[in-house]
Every structure is written in C-alpha cells, then in structure tokens.
Design a protein around this motif. Sequence first.
Motif, mmCIF file in Angstrom:
data_model
loop_
_atom_site.group_PDB
_atom_site.id
_atom_site.type_symbol
_atom_site.label_atom_id
_atom_site.label_comp_id
_atom_site.label_asym_id
_atom_site.label_seq_id
_atom_site.Cartn_x
_atom_site.Cartn_y
_atom_site.Cartn_z
ATOM 1 N N PHE A 130 -26.829 17.802 -8.832
ATOM 2 C CA PHE A 130 -27.057 19.055 -8.113
ATOM 3 C C PHE A 130 -26.173 20.167 -8.666
ATOM 4 O O PHE A 130 -26.648 21.291 -8.907
ATOM 5 C CB PHE A 130 -26.783 18.845 -6.625
ATOM 6 C CG PHE A 130 -26.875 20.120 -5.820
ATOM 7 C CD1 PHE A 130 -28.098 20.602 -5.397
ATOM 8 C CD2 PHE A 130 -25.732 20.834 -5.504
ATOM 9 C CE1 PHE A 130 -28.181 21.785 -4.667
ATOM 10 C CE2 PHE A 130 -25.798 22.003 -4.779
ATOM 11 C CZ PHE A 130 -27.033 22.485 -4.355
ATOM 12 N N VAL A 131 -24.891 19.864 -8.860
ATOM 13 C CA VAL A 131 -23.978 20.882 -9.388
ATOM 14 C C VAL A 131 -24.395 21.296 -10.789
ATOM 15 O O VAL A 131 -24.326 22.477 -11.154
ATOM 16 C CB VAL A 131 -22.534 20.358 -9.372
ATOM 17 C CG1 VAL A 131 -21.600 21.318 -10.092
ATOM 18 C CG2 VAL A 131 -22.067 20.146 -7.948
ATOM 19 N N ILE A 190 -25.157 25.185 -10.982
ATOM 20 C CA ILE A 190 -23.758 25.502 -11.227
ATOM 21 C C ILE A 190 -23.465 26.970 -10.946
ATOM 22 O O ILE A 190 -22.388 27.314 -10.435
ATOM 23 C CB ILE A 190 -23.379 25.124 -12.684
ATOM 24 C CG1 ILE A 190 -21.909 25.445 -12.963
ATOM 25 C CG2 ILE A 190 -24.291 25.801 -13.684
ATOM 26 C CD1 ILE A 190 -20.939 24.710 -12.107
ATOM 27 N N ALA A 191 -24.408 27.872 -11.236
ATOM 28 C CA ALA A 191 -24.172 29.294 -10.966
ATOM 29 C C ALA A 191 -24.052 29.545 -9.473
ATOM 30 O O ALA A 191 -23.195 30.324 -9.025
ATOM 31 C CB ALA A 191 -25.294 30.132 -11.564
ATOM 32 N N ALA A 192 -24.908 28.894 -8.680
ATOM 33 C CA ALA A 192 -24.825 29.052 -7.228
ATOM 34 C C ALA A 192 -23.516 28.470 -6.691
ATOM 35 O O ALA A 192 -22.926 29.008 -5.754
ATOM 36 C CB ALA A 192 -26.025 28.376 -6.562
ATOM 37 N N VAL A 193 -23.050 27.370 -7.304
ATOM 38 C CA VAL A 193 -21.778 26.780 -6.877
ATOM 39 C C VAL A 193 -20.629 27.745 -7.141
ATOM 40 O O VAL A 193 -19.747 27.945 -6.296
ATOM 41 C CB VAL A 193 -21.555 25.430 -7.592
ATOM 42 C CG1 VAL A 193 -20.148 24.900 -7.322
ATOM 43 C CG2 VAL A 193 -22.588 24.412 -7.139
ATOM 44 N N ALA A 212 -23.570 30.912 2.410
ATOM 45 C CA ALA A 212 -23.824 29.859 1.431
ATOM 46 C C ALA A 212 -25.301 29.825 1.058
ATOM 47 O O ALA A 212 -25.657 29.630 -0.113
ATOM 48 C CB ALA A 212 -23.380 28.509 1.987
ATOM 49 N N TRP A 213 -26.166 30.021 2.052
ATOM 50 C CA TRP A 213 -27.609 30.070 1.766
ATOM 51 C C TRP A 213 -27.952 31.260 0.873
ATOM 52 O O TRP A 213 -28.774 31.148 -0.041
ATOM 53 C CB TRP A 213 -28.371 30.149 3.090
ATOM 54 C CG TRP A 213 -29.864 30.228 2.914
ATOM 55 C CD1 TRP A 213 -30.720 29.198 2.681
ATOM 56 C CD2 TRP A 213 -30.668 31.420 2.962
ATOM 57 N NE1 TRP A 213 -32.010 29.658 2.566
ATOM 58 C CE2 TRP A 213 -32.006 31.023 2.742
ATOM 59 C CE3 TRP A 213 -30.384 32.755 3.171
ATOM 60 C CZ2 TRP A 213 -33.051 31.929 2.719
ATOM 61 C CZ3 TRP A 213 -31.419 33.670 3.141
ATOM 62 C CH2 TRP A 213 -32.745 33.257 2.925
ATOM 63 N N ILE A 214 -27.322 32.387 1.111
ATOM 64 C CA ILE A 214 -27.538 33.553 0.257
ATOM 65 C C ILE A 214 -27.068 33.272 -1.165
ATOM 66 O O ILE A 214 -27.742 33.609 -2.150
ATOM 67 C CB ILE A 214 -26.813 34.781 0.841
ATOM 68 C CG1 ILE A 214 -27.437 35.168 2.189
ATOM 69 C CG2 ILE A 214 -26.850 35.960 -0.130
ATOM 70 C CD1 ILE A 214 -26.690 36.274 2.909
ATOM 71 N N ALA A 215 -25.907 32.630 -1.313
ATOM 72 C CA ALA A 215 -25.411 32.290 -2.640
ATOM 73 C C ALA A 215 -26.355 31.330 -3.352
ATOM 74 O O ALA A 215 -26.585 31.446 -4.565
ATOM 75 C CB ALA A 215 -24.023 31.665 -2.526
#
Length: 889
Positions: free
Chosen positions: A570-571, A575-578, A624-627
Amino acid sequence: MADTTRTDAHSEDYGTELKNQQSAAAIENRLRQRSMDTRTSVKLGENVARWVITVGGLLVIVAVLGIMVFLFRVVMPMLAGGEELGSVRHQLATDQDVIWINGDEFQTLGSVVGTEGRVITFHVPTGTEVSREEFDFEGATVTAVSGTLARDRVAFGFDDGTVRFATIGFDSQSTSRRNMPPGLTELDERDRMLDGRVFTEVGTGDFRTLSAVSELGPSEQISEFPIVAIDYRVGGTRERPVLAFATVDSEGAVRVSRSRVQLNMMTGEETVTTTTVEAPPLPLEDGVSVTAVLLSGNADRAVVGADNGFVYRYDLRNFDDPQLAERRRVGDEGVAVTAMTFLSGEESLVVGSEDGSIRVYFRLQTGTDETTDGRELVRARTHASMPAAVVDLSEAQRHKEFVAVDAEGNVWVIHSTSDQVLFEFARSGDVTTESSAMIFPRSNGVMLVSQGGEMEAWQYRNRHPEVTLGVLFGRIWYEGYDEPTFVWQSTAAVDTAEPKYSLVPLVFGTLKAAFYAMIFAAPIALMAAVYTSEFVHRGVRATVKPVMEMMEALPTVVLGFIAALVLAPFVEEWIAAVLLGFIAVPTGLMIGAFAWQMLPARIVLRYDGMPKFLLMGLSIVVTAWIAYNLGPLFEDVLFDGSFRAWTTGRIGTGTPFMFIILLPLSYMAVAWGFRRSMGAAFSAKMRTLERHVAGRLDALRWLALFFAALALSYTVASFLTLIGYDPRGGFVDSYQQRNALVVGFVMAFAVIPNIYTLTEDALNSVPPHLRAGSLATGATPWQTAMWVVLPTAASGVFSAMMMGFGRAVGETMIVVMAAGNTPIMEWNIFSGLRTLSANIAIELPEAVKDSTNYRVLFLAALTLFLMTFFINTLAELVRQRFRKRAFQL
C-alpha cells in the motif's frame, strides 16, 4: 543588638529541631503501636512477600549473569586461535629431486614426483613407502611443473618444448571388517598396509581404504624452446569442464591452450575440442627472466611474473585475440617476483617477492585508460613479511589460506581475509635446498618436502581462522569490492567465496530501525500521554488508556505479517499520499482544536469529554481522506509524476522532498519569531476578547504562521538545491518495497503502548498541589502541563522513552518480515535493513553447531545484550539526575 538577634535565631532553630525530633518520635511510636496491633497472619504474609521478592530479584540477577556467561563460553573459542597438534619428519627413499607433492585429506598418504618421473607414495605419519611407479618422460628433463587446486592433476613442461599431463591422486573406498584381507602389515596403532593400500579403522567399525592413483598422459608439442613456466587449471561445469594450461618458453613466448570437454549424458562419450593461441610477446628487457605464470580456471586471464618486479596480465576473454592488458609493478625496484598463486576462487592474486614481502592483489573494474580492458590489479592487502625471500606459495582448497616458504626454511600459514599468520613453523635439517609445501585439503595440516626427499608435516587445529576482532568490527577489503568496507554475508552461491562476518551492518541496522521507530512513536506517545493526563475528560481517559494498553498484547508476528503483505504494497503504491499525510494529519488535529476553541463557552462546558475527542478524531480522518485523494496530484506536481523514479535521481530535483522535511522546522522557527516579536502584545489582546472570538483570532494567527512556514520551507529547500545539495543518494535513495519507513510505522505501533502507559503514569504521579499552584498563578492548563508537570515527571518520561527504545532495539519478527533483510549501511529511509535480532532468527536454525557462523551469531546475541545493558545503564544515570531535580520541587 546583633548578638541578641543571633541568639534569638539560634533559639528558634533549636526549637524547630526539637519539635522535629518530637514529631519523629511520635510517628515511630504510632508505627510501633500499629505493628503490635497487626495480626500475625498479616505479618507472616509481609515477611513471605519480602523474601519472595528478594529471592526473585536475586534469581533474576543470577539468570542475567548466567546468560552472559553462556554467551561468553560460546563466543570465546572463536577468538582463542589455533593449536599445533604434532609434527613428523622422515627421509624418503628417493634419489631424484622432488618437483611435486600431494597428500590426501586424512593426512594418511602422500605422494612425491621426482625429476625423472619416479612417483613414491608413502605413509605420512611413519614415512613408510607404500607404493612407487615410474613415469616414462622419454629422456626429457622437467623444467616446469604445476597442478590444479586439488593437486591431483599435474602438468609437466620439458626442455624439448613438450608438455605432458598426469593424474597423481588418491582413491578412497570403504571396506567392511569381514572383508578385510589377511596378511596386513601394521604401520602404526591406527593404520595397516597391504599391496599399496592403507586401511584405517573408522568410527563405524569399517575400514577406510586408501590407495594411490597415478597415470601419465601423452606428450604435446607446444614450443621449440624449453618450457620455463607452466600453469594448469580445470574450470567450467561438471558436465562441460574446461581444461586449460598456459606456458612460457625460454624465449618469452606465452601460449594458452583450452580444451572443452562435452559429455554425452546418454552414451557417456566425451568430445574434446582444443584451441591454442599465442599471446602477444612479453616486453621484457635483456636479462629479465620469467619466474611464474598463472591461469584462471576458465582461461579468461593469465598473469606472468618476472624477476624485474613486474607482473604482466593478459586478457583472454576473446580467446582468438588475446591482449596484454596490464603491466604492473608489484615489488620494489630491483626486487624479483619469486612466487605467485591464486587463492581459491581465483579472485585474489598472492605475490611473494625476493625481499620476503607477501602482497595480495585484486583485479578491479576501475575504468582506467592505462589498461586495455579498464581493469587493473590493485593491492588490497600486505601481509607480514617473511625473514627471507619467498620461494614457494601454495593455496588451501577450502579457505582463503595459503602456506608460504622462504629461503631460510620458515613455513608460515597465513589467512588472507583476516590478515593473520595462523602458524609459524621452521624446517629442520638442511634448509638451503629448495622445497615444496602444501596445505592438506581439510586445512588442518601442512606438508613440506625438500628436493632431497626430506619430508616434514605439521598437524594443527584452527576452527575459526577467518575471524578476528578486526574482521568483526573493522573495515575489510573483500574480493570484488572497490575498497575496504563493512559487509555481512555468511554464505554465498559458491563455496569458494570468502565469508564476511562484519557485525557493524547489523548493529547499524538495529539502531536504524529503532531510530525510525522512535521518530514516529516518541512524539505520538508523549503527546497522547500529556493529552489524556492533563486535558481529556476522566471518562474518556478511562476508555482510552485500557485500549492503548491492549495494543501491547498484539503479537508482533501478526504486525509483521500485516506490514509485509498489506502495508508495504500500500505504501509503495500510495507513497505520495503517505508523505502528504505527514502534513495533513497534524493539520487536521490543529483544525479540530481550533474548531473546538471557537465554540461558545456553554457548548464547550456541556459537551466536553467524548464529543470533543470524537471531533478531533473526525478532523484527522477527514484530512487523511483528503490527503489520500490528493496524493496523485501531489505526486504529479512535486515529483514529476513518479516518486519512485524521482528517488533514483533520474527526474526532478531535491527541492520537493526537502520542502516536506523542512516544514516542521520552518513552522517552529516562524512561531518562535512571532512569540519573540509579538507574543506579549498578542496575548494581551487575546485576554480582552471573548472565548470564541479569541479562538477565531488564534486560528487566523495559526493560518498565517502556517503559510509563512510553507514559504520559508520552500525558500530554504530551493536555496539548498541552488547550492548543489540533493538529499537523494543520502538519507533518500532508490525505493524498495520493504524498507525502514514501513518498519518505522509498524514498530512504532508496537512501541507506542509501552511509552504511552509509562509516560501517562509518570504524569499522573505528579503531586496535585503543583498543578493547583501553577493554575492559581494564572498559568493556562497547557503552560502548566509543559512547564510544571512535564519537567517534574521527566525521570519517568525519560525511562518510558528508553524502555520504548530498548523494545525497538530487541524487536525481531517485525523486522524479519518487513525490513527486507538486507544488511546494508545507509540511512535511506526507503531501503531495507537487517538487525542483530533478525539475523539471529534467520540464520541460527541453519547454522552448524560450533561452526564459525554459529559462534558469530552468538556473538551477535552478546552484542545485542551489551547494547541493551549500556542503554539501560545510561538511561538509569540520566533518570537519577532528573529525579534529583524533581525532588528539589
């Protein structure tokens, strides 16, 4: 007047001291009375509990000391060195100069070959002749001789320019006791002999039967001039072996022949294809002679040594067009090369010189223009010099060892990787005659035979020659590496590779994993403990704390499984969202806090507790959902559409990542500047406003500081890029799926409950009157928590951090499953690692008991034990200092 004042003060101090003594006496009397009133069963229970606790504590100490003693007992034999078991010396019945020797792996039989072809096989312990055979050299004189690594295949060069090949080895069979022939001759208490065979009883009751195998092949014309140097190698695979030999004649002509043997697996028929090429002539000056030649097993390179101190390397990869690739000085001016050999694996060239020096060279790809193939011989090691000129070098079959003999009869056994002289022997008798030496196949003995037939053999035991403290904790230049470095690689695909036992990468990986885990765990656990201890409603705290403590019960193997199979992929994909989440989650928390602060006072008082807690959680989830949804756009804008490609350095610059890294520091710098310049005036203004109005103003201030931090962080990141700094290649590099970031996430999840629970308990143990006094002087709850409660509980908080750090250092299953198990030394958060504990878990089940790898793994356990002991001792010293400061309050 002054005297009266001092008298009154003295009387007052005396009265105070008297009152304290009376109070202490009263307390003691009450305790004594209470003890008399206590029931006998209670007293008995207290005594039993005290003894149980005392004995339990002593047993814990004994157990810890016992573990340490056990680890030391396993480790110490590895560093103890070797021991000589005995030696024998015999005069063989030969009237020919000895030119070649061989011995079997059991140190039972030895064979020598004379200059006229006489092959004598003898019993090593007693010197008794077992058999002899005559090779017909057809009147030619042997001028050069060489053999394969196993020494059972030998090539002879003659004065007429011919070459002949022979097999001089041993055959080993098993004979049961009932099949033993009669008429055996007893050689010693272990061995018996009959008809050229030697019988040795083994542990099963059967007998190992050894006999010599000797066979001479036909001659091949190679040159019109005498052969002065020859080398013979066997390479390739078992199905398709490659037989190769190189010769140098008296005119300096270098020729290489290669025979490929193809075996038909159906019929057993062998097809041999032989090709011979003449290499470019050696650029030798007048009076310079060739002393040795070496050839690789696959016949892709040859090395010629001369008495002018130079070696000449040929590149034979294009067998039809050989090239003189390099001319390299390996000795001082005027010092001849007197002996050369390859170590097992043929990656290390050992050169012995006339001055007694012994040097090891690696052929490395340096890209130099001075050679035709871009490779060059680089001196990697310089071993201890022998007292006189080196006259013979012979490598071991199974280890990176070799035996060196000098002109004064000194015989040294040297391990190249560990750079140590394992044993120093000395010839007896006439040491002026030349001699040949060999290491027995099991690397447990040396045999030396002089030209006159005087045989000496030494037997020794050295189970761990490849390990020293320098190997374990220092930089070692290993074969195939460009420079000395720290490497852990206990096994390899081929047996000839040298094991690499540096513990430094494992210690580094342990600290790296713990460091990244604490980066995530420490602030989260500390802030959570402060929040639940000082701000949250008691009902919420009663729910949150048990849940946090239950997290500690999760098996780490489950966490590792989830990390490896769920979180790591998943990461990698998001990775950009993380990375964006590192900004979004704290931002969401701040938004929730300011939203609550802007509510009217009556609502705040009415819904304080779980609604407030849920509001904070909802705010974090929303951001977090927005990210998560902005992740692809974030990756396109900052990392040119591919973060993984960006980490390799192929696209983009280092500005975006430095912008993210510097953002927290930039915010702290901007907030500090605002507080220093306008903090007092802003606080005074806030006190004049109503609560919800002040909350809105404070939110605006925070937004202004946040955008100012964004601008400052981007400016600094751009400046760093402008001056040439790029984080890629440092703590950021190519992305691997199982990396330190994933390990940090999951290990933090395992460590947070430990830190949180201990920190929260330490904060709650702060006396209430300190909080009350701080609030009474006008301090806010936040100021009270940060400047009164937290410093007072510093000893407990620090202990909690160190407990968490120790927990992270010793973690095993998470790093085994999620860290990639790559023992490399780099701070790159996107690369893998291997820790001490994970290495033990991976390799110990397959390690042979009492082997070098087995003992090194126990040394890794001892290192981990000592690291934990050192960390705990340091933590206790610091904790005591914090505790003394707290007592002063």
